[in-house]
Write an enzyme that holds these catalytic residues in place. Structure first.
Site, PDB file in Angstrom:
ATOM      1  N   CYS A 143     -16.155  -6.812 -16.268  1.00 51.98           N
ATOM      2  CA  CYS A 143     -17.119  -5.762 -15.921  1.00 51.98           C
ATOM      3  C   CYS A 143     -18.175  -5.573 -17.017  1.00 51.98           C
ATOM      4  O   CYS A 143     -19.325  -5.236 -16.726  1.00 51.98           O
ATOM      5  CB  CYS A 143     -16.409  -4.437 -15.671  1.00 51.98           C
ATOM      6  SG  CYS A 143     -15.511  -4.374 -14.099  1.00 51.98           S
ATOM      7  N   ASP A 161       0.794  -1.233   0.000  1.00 54.90           N
ATOM      8  CA  ASP A 161       0.000   0.000   0.000  1.00 54.90           C
ATOM      9  C   ASP A 161       0.829   1.286   0.000  1.00 54.90           C
ATOM     10  O   ASP A 161       0.593   2.181  -0.804  1.00 54.90           O
ATOM     11  CB  ASP A 161      -0.963  -0.002   1.196  1.00 54.90           C
ATOM     12  CG  ASP A 161      -1.932   1.165   1.169  1.00 54.90           C
ATOM     13  OD1 ASP A 161      -2.398   1.519   0.080  1.00 54.90           O
ATOM     14  OD2 ASP A 161      -2.225   1.715   2.241  1.00 54.90           O
ATOM     15  N   CYS A 180     -15.224   3.939   2.586  1.00 56.65           N
ATOM     16  CA  CYS A 180     -16.543   3.785   1.965  1.00 56.65           C
ATOM     17  C   CYS A 180     -16.546   2.484   1.183  1.00 56.65           C
ATOM     18  O   CYS A 180     -15.600   2.191   0.458  1.00 56.65           O
ATOM     19  CB  CYS A 180     -16.828   4.966   1.035  1.00 56.65           C
ATOM     20  SG  CYS A 180     -18.424   4.872   0.181  1.00 56.65           S
ATOM     21  N   ARG A 205      -4.641   8.051  10.721  1.00 51.83           N
ATOM     22  CA  ARG A 205      -4.631   9.518  10.691  1.00 51.83           C
ATOM     23  C   ARG A 205      -4.940  10.127  12.055  1.00 51.83           C
ATOM     24  O   ARG A 205      -5.050  11.346  12.189  1.00 51.83           O
ATOM     25  CB  ARG A 205      -5.647  10.026   9.661  1.00 51.83           C
ATOM     26  CG  ARG A 205      -5.319   9.649   8.231  1.00 51.83           C
ATOM     27  CD  ARG A 205      -4.232  10.510   7.652  1.00 51.83           C
ATOM     28  NE  ARG A 205      -4.742  11.810   7.221  1.00 51.83           N
ATOM     29  CZ  ARG A 205      -3.982  12.813   6.800  1.00 51.83           C
ATOM     30  NH1 ARG A 205      -2.670  12.678   6.798  1.00 51.83           N
ATOM     31  NH2 ARG A 205      -4.508  13.954   6.411  1.00 51.83           N
ATOM     32  N   ASP A 208      -0.108  -1.119  -6.258  1.00 48.89           N
ATOM     33  CA  ASP A 208      -0.482  -2.498  -5.933  1.00 48.89           C
ATOM     34  C   ASP A 208      -1.428  -3.072  -6.988  1.00 48.89           C
ATOM     35  O   ASP A 208      -1.319  -4.231  -7.385  1.00 48.89           O
ATOM     36  CB  ASP A 208      -1.177  -2.569  -4.566  1.00 48.89           C
ATOM     37  CG  ASP A 208      -0.295  -2.096  -3.428  1.00 48.89           C
ATOM     38  OD1 ASP A 208       0.924  -2.239  -3.539  1.00 48.89           O
ATOM     39  OD2 ASP A 208      -0.838  -1.594  -2.434  1.00 48.89           O
ATOM     40  N   CYS A 218     -19.070   1.269  -3.648  1.00 49.07           N
ATOM     41  CA  CYS A 218     -18.771   0.768  -4.992  1.00 49.07           C
ATOM     42  C   CYS A 218     -18.391  -0.709  -4.977  1.00 49.07           C
ATOM     43  O   CYS A 218     -18.351  -1.352  -6.032  1.00 49.07           O
ATOM     44  CB  CYS A 218     -17.679   1.607  -5.655  1.00 49.07           C
ATOM     45  SG  CYS A 218     -16.055   1.491  -4.888  1.00 49.07           S
TER      46      CYS A 218
END
EC number: 1.17.99.6
Length: 376
Positions: free
Chosen positions: A188, A134, A240, A295, A140, A243
């Site tokens: 997709c 990452d 989130c 963070r 990646d 998606c």
């Protein structure tokens, strides 16, 4: 050295140590990726968390002496909790995205890569490595795509046939000439469910993300969240999943293969109100082992305040007023002012009018004034 046999031994050992999928790629420059990154840069679509030097991101030889191949790995993580907790009026809860459940995935994947390095070094003493998860220079996803781990979906995630997109990725550059695998077909097709469902329109088109509009990015920022996105946040505290959850390739996908990835329901769906006033020590004890804590507590607390406004949780008004009048951080005071106004009522109006008289920070004052106007 029989490198074909070595590759097979690496594959077999990877299964023994809990690597769910492994692929091999050439270490040639990622020329197509460079073009995409330059376009993203020109459009100002990058998050700012990436490696700044694009050449390092696309040319393995810039970060490793004489690279011959790249080994890509993937570990599947759960998409559902074995035991969950539910929020209710007076005890609302937030949510951390699935990729932040359990132990920090950086730690988990580095453990697997370290074991893989030791195994290969014992078989091929001349081997050299550079592993990353990452935060390394390489992409990646670009490595995983080239190595046949999965295809790059329209939601910009790597989607595997076996585990959907619920996988963590890592890679290892090496000087060993290991035979590359073939990329797999993109499945997709004409589906646009992820683009249609994106809460902020961050998915500009299939495979292109404006990171600055992505909720996953916005939840990690430390400043005021732009007003246009606050109502889109819902009760998300970090990241989130939209998606991914709408993706047909993820339907019915839920793997529990690694105990360290199992979520603590109270940590990944925490009560919002206690979180707002949580101390640094409490935050580290509760969330410190999760990737979503990287963070610090400020962004998470800001997001919790926005989430309380999302629920219009009147019982939280005293806690929000305490932040408004006493928190030393302007971003939290201003966000609390906005949340108090969204919840509304006469007590909210009185609190904002009083706060306006006492507040000295211009940005917070602006939020207070906007809040008062919302109540008029």
């Amino acid at each position: 050295m029989d490198y074909r046999a070595l590759k097979q031994e690496i594959i077999e050992y990877s299964r023994e140590i809990g690597i769910d999928k492994i692929g091999f790629a050439s270490a040639a420059p990622f020329t197509e990726l460079k073009d995409r990154l330059l376009r993203q840069q020109a459009l100002d679509y990058q998050s700012g968390f990436e490696e700044k030097d694009i050449n390092k991101r696309v040319e393995p030889s810039r970060i490793f002496d004489e690279p011959r191949s790249i080994i890509a790995i993937a570990l599947a993580y759960p998409s559902k909790m074995r035991e969950s907790v539910k929020g209710k009026q007076g005890a609302r809860r937030g949510i951390f995205c699935r990729a932040s459940w359990g132990e920090d995935y950086h730690t988990v994947l580095r453990d697997r890569l370290s074991k893989l390095e030791a195994f290969i070094a014992a078989k091929a003493p001349e081997a050299h490595f550079r592993s990353m998860v990452d935060t390394g220079e390489l992409s990646d996803r670009a490595v995983a795509e080239r190595a046949g781990i999965g295809w790059s979906g329209k939601n910009t995630s790597i989607i595997t046939p076996e585990f959907g997109s619920y996988v963590y990725l890592g890679e290892m550059i090496t000087n060993l000439p290991l035979e590359p695998d073939k990329p797999i077909e993109n499945r997709c097709g004409t589906c646009t469910k992820c683009l249609d469902a994106c809460p902020t329109g961050a998915l500009v088109q299939g495979g292109q993300l404006n990171a600055k509009r992505c909720i996953a990015f916005l939840t990690q920022t430390k400043d005021f969240m732009p007003a246009e996105f606050r109502d889109k946040l819902g009760n998300r505290l970090y990241g989130c999943d939209t998606c991914q959850t709408v993706c047909p390739e993820n339907k019915g996908i839920d793997f529990h293969l690694h105990e360290e990835m199992e979520p603590d329901p109270e940590a990944v769906k925490p009560l919002l109100e206690p979180l707002v006033s949580m101390s640094n020590k409490e935050f580290k004890q509760t969330f410190g082992s999760m990737s979503g804590s990287w963070r610090g507590k400020k962004p998470i607390q800001r997001n919790a305040i926005i989430a309380l406004a999302h629920f219009k949780e009147e019982s939280a008004l005293p806690s929000l007023m305490d932040v408004l009048f006493h928190d030393v951080r302007p971003v939290l005071r201003g966000t609390a002012a906005w949340a108090i106004a969204k919840i509304g009522g006469e007590k909210a109006r009185e609190a904002l009018i009083l706060a306006k008289e006492k507040e000295s920070d211009s940005a917070v004052k602006e939020e207070i004034e906007k809040g008062i106007s919302l109540l008029n």
